[in-house]
Design a protein around this motif. Structure first.
Motif, PDB file in Angstrom:
ATOM      1  N   HIS A   1       0.842  -1.194   0.000  1.00  0.00           N
ATOM      2  CA  HIS A   1       0.000   0.000   0.000  1.00  0.00           C
ATOM      3  C   HIS A   1       0.879   1.248   0.000  1.00  0.00           C
ATOM      4  N   PRO A   2       0.918   2.003  -1.090  1.00  0.00           N
ATOM      5  CA  PRO A   2       1.685   3.249  -1.100  1.00  0.00           C
ATOM      6  C   PRO A   2       1.191   4.173   0.015  1.00  0.00           C
ATOM      7  N   CYS A   3       2.113   4.820   0.712  1.00  0.00           N
ATOM      8  CA  CYS A   3       1.672   5.702   1.799  1.00  0.00           C
ATOM      9  C   CYS A   3       2.372   7.053   1.730  1.00  0.00           C
ATOM     10  N   PHE A   4       1.626   8.057   2.133  1.00  0.00           N
ATOM     11  CA  PHE A   4       2.065   9.444   2.215  1.00  0.00           C
ATOM     12  C   PHE A   4       1.979   9.813   3.690  1.00  0.00           C
ATOM     13  N   VAL A   5       3.028  10.461   4.229  1.00  0.00           N
ATOM     14  CA  VAL A   5       3.038  10.802   5.643  1.00  0.00           C
ATOM     15  C   VAL A   5       3.065  12.311   5.836  1.00  0.00           C
ATOM     16  N   THR A   6       2.472  12.760   6.933  1.00  0.00           N
ATOM     17  CA  THR A   6       2.709  14.121   7.390  1.00  0.00           C
ATOM     18  C   THR A   6       3.474  14.029   8.700  1.00  0.00           C
ATOM     19  N   VAL A   7       4.445  14.933   8.862  1.00  0.00           N
ATOM     20  CA  VAL A   7       5.348  14.909  10.018  1.00  0.00           C
ATOM     21  C   VAL A   7       5.682  16.338  10.421  1.00  0.00           C
ATOM     22  N   GLY A   8       6.511  16.468  11.471  1.00  0.00           N
ATOM     23  CA  GLY A   8       6.809  17.796  11.993  1.00  0.00           C
ATOM     24  C   GLY A   8       8.203  18.318  11.737  1.00  0.00           C
ATOM     25  N   SER A   9       9.026  17.604  10.958  1.00  0.00           N
ATOM     26  CA  SER A   9      10.382  18.086  10.676  1.00  0.00           C
ATOM     27  C   SER A   9      10.949  17.362   9.474  1.00  0.00           C
ATOM     28  N   ALA A  10      12.000  17.959   8.894  1.00  0.00           N
ATOM     29  CA  ALA A  10      12.682  17.320   7.775  1.00  0.00           C
ATOM     30  C   ALA A  10      13.335  16.017   8.216  1.00  0.00           C
ATOM     31  N   GLU A  11      13.848  15.989   9.448  1.00  0.00           N
ATOM     32  CA  GLU A  11      14.468  14.768   9.964  1.00  0.00           C
ATOM     33  C   GLU A  11      13.448  13.637  10.039  1.00  0.00           C
ATOM     34  N   LYS A  12      12.261  13.945  10.522  1.00  0.00           N
ATOM     35  CA  LYS A  12      11.225  12.916  10.616  1.00  0.00           C
ATOM     36  C   LYS A  12      10.779  12.456   9.239  1.00  0.00           C
ATOM     37  N   LEU A  13      10.714  13.374   8.284  1.00  0.00           N
ATOM     38  CA  LEU A  13      10.317  12.995   6.937  1.00  0.00           C
ATOM     39  C   LEU A  13      11.338  12.036   6.331  1.00  0.00           C
ATOM     40  N   ALA A  14      12.620  12.317   6.542  1.00  0.00           N
ATOM     41  CA  ALA A  14      13.667  11.434   6.022  1.00  0.00           C
ATOM     42  C   ALA A  14      13.578  10.055   6.662  1.00  0.00           C
ATOM     43  N   ALA A  15      13.299  10.006   7.973  1.00  0.00           N
ATOM     44  CA  ALA A  15      13.180   8.719   8.664  1.00  0.00           C
ATOM     45  C   ALA A  15      12.008   7.913   8.127  1.00  0.00           C
ATOM     46  N   CYS A  16      10.893   8.585   7.855  1.00  0.00           N
ATOM     47  CA  CYS A  16       9.713   7.888   7.324  1.00  0.00           C
ATOM     48  C   CYS A  16       9.974   7.362   5.918  1.00  0.00           C
ATOM     49  N   ARG A  17      10.661   8.130   5.106  1.00  0.00           N
ATOM     50  CA  ARG A  17      11.002   7.661   3.765  1.00  0.00           C
ATOM     51  C   ARG A  17      11.904   6.435   3.836  1.00  0.00           C
ATOM     52  N   ALA A  18      12.840   6.454   4.786  1.00  0.00           N
ATOM     53  CA  ALA A  18      13.741   5.304   4.936  1.00  0.00           C
ATOM     54  C   ALA A  18      12.978   4.048   5.331  1.00  0.00           C
ATOM     55  N   LEU A  19      11.861   4.206   6.042  1.00  0.00           N
ATOM     56  CA  LEU A  19      11.036   3.064   6.443  1.00  0.00           C
ATOM     57  C   LEU A  19      10.143   2.558   5.314  1.00  0.00           C
ATOM     58  N   GLY A  20       9.951   3.390   4.287  1.00  0.00           N
ATOM     59  CA  GLY A  20       9.130   2.932   3.170  1.00  0.00           C
ATOM     60  C   GLY A  20       8.040   3.881   2.720  1.00  0.00           C
ATOM     61  N   ALA A  21       7.908   5.054   3.364  1.00  0.00           N
ATOM     62  CA  ALA A  21       6.905   6.014   2.899  1.00  0.00           C
ATOM     63  C   ALA A  21       7.265   6.477   1.494  1.00  0.00           C
ATOM     64  N   GLU A  22       6.276   6.549   0.617  1.00  0.00           N
ATOM     65  CA  GLU A  22       6.515   6.938  -0.773  1.00  0.00           C
ATOM     66  C   GLU A  22       6.693   8.442  -0.910  1.00  0.00           C
ATOM     67  N   ALA A  23       5.983   9.200  -0.083  1.00  0.00           N
ATOM     68  CA  ALA A  23       6.039  10.657  -0.153  1.00  0.00           C
ATOM     69  C   ALA A  23       5.623  11.218   1.207  1.00  0.00           C
ATOM     70  N   GLY A  24       5.823  12.535   1.380  1.00  0.00           N
ATOM     71  CA  GLY A  24       5.470  13.107   2.666  1.00  0.00           C
ATOM     72  C   GLY A  24       5.449  14.618   2.643  1.00  0.00           C
ATOM     73  N   TRP A  25       5.053  15.180   3.795  1.00  0.00           N
ATOM     74  CA  TRP A  25       4.884  16.629   3.910  1.00  0.00           C
ATOM     75  C   TRP A  25       5.211  17.056   5.336  1.00  0.00           C
ATOM     76  N   ASN A  26       5.971  18.134   5.448  1.00  0.00           N
ATOM     77  CA  ASN A  26       6.256  18.750   6.742  1.00  0.00           C
ATOM     78  C   ASN A  26       5.106  19.692   7.078  1.00  0.00           C
ATOM     79  N   ARG A  27       4.401  19.411   8.155  1.00  0.00           N
ATOM     80  CA  ARG A  27       3.206  20.184   8.488  1.00  0.00           C
ATOM     81  C   ARG A  27       3.525  21.662   8.753  1.00  0.00           C
ATOM     82  N   HIS A  28       4.771  21.992   9.048  1.00  0.00           N
ATOM     83  CA  HIS A  28       5.144  23.391   9.273  1.00  0.00           C
ATOM     84  C   HIS A  28       5.218  24.184   7.967  1.00  0.00           C
ATOM     85  N   ASP A  29       5.106  23.492   6.835  1.00  0.00           N
ATOM     86  CA  ASP A  29       5.096  24.165   5.532  1.00  0.00           C
ATOM     87  C   ASP A  29       3.687  24.500   5.073  1.00  0.00           C
TER      88      ASP A  29
END
Length: 323
Positions: A162-190
């Motif tokens: 299942h492709p997944c998109f994540v929302t997170v609170g920092s660039a560091e968290k976004l990178a960690a989620c991508r490393a786990l398998g998230a296909e795409a993501g967004w920093n909620r502070h943007d």
């Protein structure tokens, strides 16, 4: 025994009365590690009381060693290393729990690693596959993707296609989620995630611990026949629902909590984990993601770390120090 008590606004490790005699179907566990969940912070703030009959002590998951079994327990024995999903009582030296809420450690994992599993994987499995009813190839939006539940859900999405998109609170968290398998993501502070998720293709299912402040945007990105599964209220409990959009796109809003489910219902979820998730943990396809650990006597520091949203994955408390 010793357990964490709430003393005004502070957590204290104190001697209290131990749990009473085991009831039929229960086991007693000597706690090695206890998981920290945002629900614990809500409970100490007075917003998430334990279900009737459950321990008032904090703690929704533990790992440890079975020390005693009650009448009717057949598949567990004293000396077994286990992890368990609780309705409460985990921040203590020992806890009694229905045997249906107890699982053996996955092959190759120790007590520390296994303490990071019960609550997050049970929550993720329940809401992705049972409440959210994901079918082959459907797309998932995960809010708070770097949380314990979020990091488990990313891995489950990856493992089950299942492709997944994540929302997170920092660039560091976004990178960690991508490393786990998230296909795409967004920093909620943007700002709002709406345009980014729409460009990605929208979501067939959304797993949301935020609530009110995300409701309007969630509805905008939820595809036809999509399911929004609400598991938390970090962004408030009241918001306007666009019933016209809900009707025309056949959207479904599902409220879901795990804690108050019956032992039988929790047992069914754990049976699914044993069949579908435990083998993948044993093979290394899935893994427990542990952010930091503290001694149980420093539970206050662990809670502050979670309160600041500083964690990527699980925060654990060492009770006996046993691995």
């Amino acid at each position: 025994m010793h357990a964490i008590t709430i003393d005004g606004e502070r957590l204290r490790w104190r001697e209290i009365s131990g749990p009473g005699p085991l009831e039929s179907g229960q086991v007693r566990i000597r706690v090695a590690w206890a998981g920290v969940n945002r629900a614990d912070l809500m409970q100490r703030a007075g917003h998430y009381p334990p279900p009737p009959g459950a321990s008032g002590t904090l703690g929704l998951e533990v790992s440890g060693t079975v020390t005693e079994t009650g009448p009717g327990v057949e598949r567990l024995r004293a000396g077994d290393k286990v992890c368990a999903l609780l309705a409460g009582g985990g921040y203590a030296e020992e806890v009694g729990v229905d045997a249906r809420q107890v699982l053996p450690l996955p092959a190759g994992l120790d007590l520390r690693q296994s303490a990071a599993l019960p609550e997050v994987y049970a929550t993720a499995w329940l809401n992705l596959f049972m409440e959210g009813a994901l079918t082959t190839g459907e797309r998932v939006l995960l809010h708070a993707g770097a949380s314990g539940v979020g990091t488990a859900a990313i891995q489950l999405c990856r493992a089950f296609g299942h492709p997944c998109f994540v929302t997170v609170g920092s660039a560091e968290k976004l990178a960690a989620c991508r490393a786990l398998g998230a296909e795409a993501g967004w920093n909620r502070h943007d700002g709002s995630f709406v345009e980014a998720v729409k460009a990605w293709g929208g979501a067939d299912m959304i797993l949301d611990p935020v609530g009110a402040s995300y409701l309007a945007d969630n509805q905008q990105v939820l595809n036809a026949d999509g399911r929004l599964v609400l598991i938390g209220l970090m962004g408030g409990r009241r918001a306007e629902l666009d019933l016209g959009r809900m009707l025309m796109k056949r959207q479904r809003l599902i409220g879901s909590t795990l804690r108050a489910k019956s032992p039988a219902a929790k047992g069914a979820i754990l049976d699914a984990l044993l069949a579908h998730v435990w083998p993948r943990l044993a093979s290394g396809e899935l893994e427990p993601l542990i952010d930091r650990t503290w001694p149980i006597t420093e539970a206050e520091a662990a809670h502050e770390h979670v309160r600041r949203d500083a964690n990527i994955g699980k925060v654990l408390l060492s009770v006996s120090g046993e691995d």
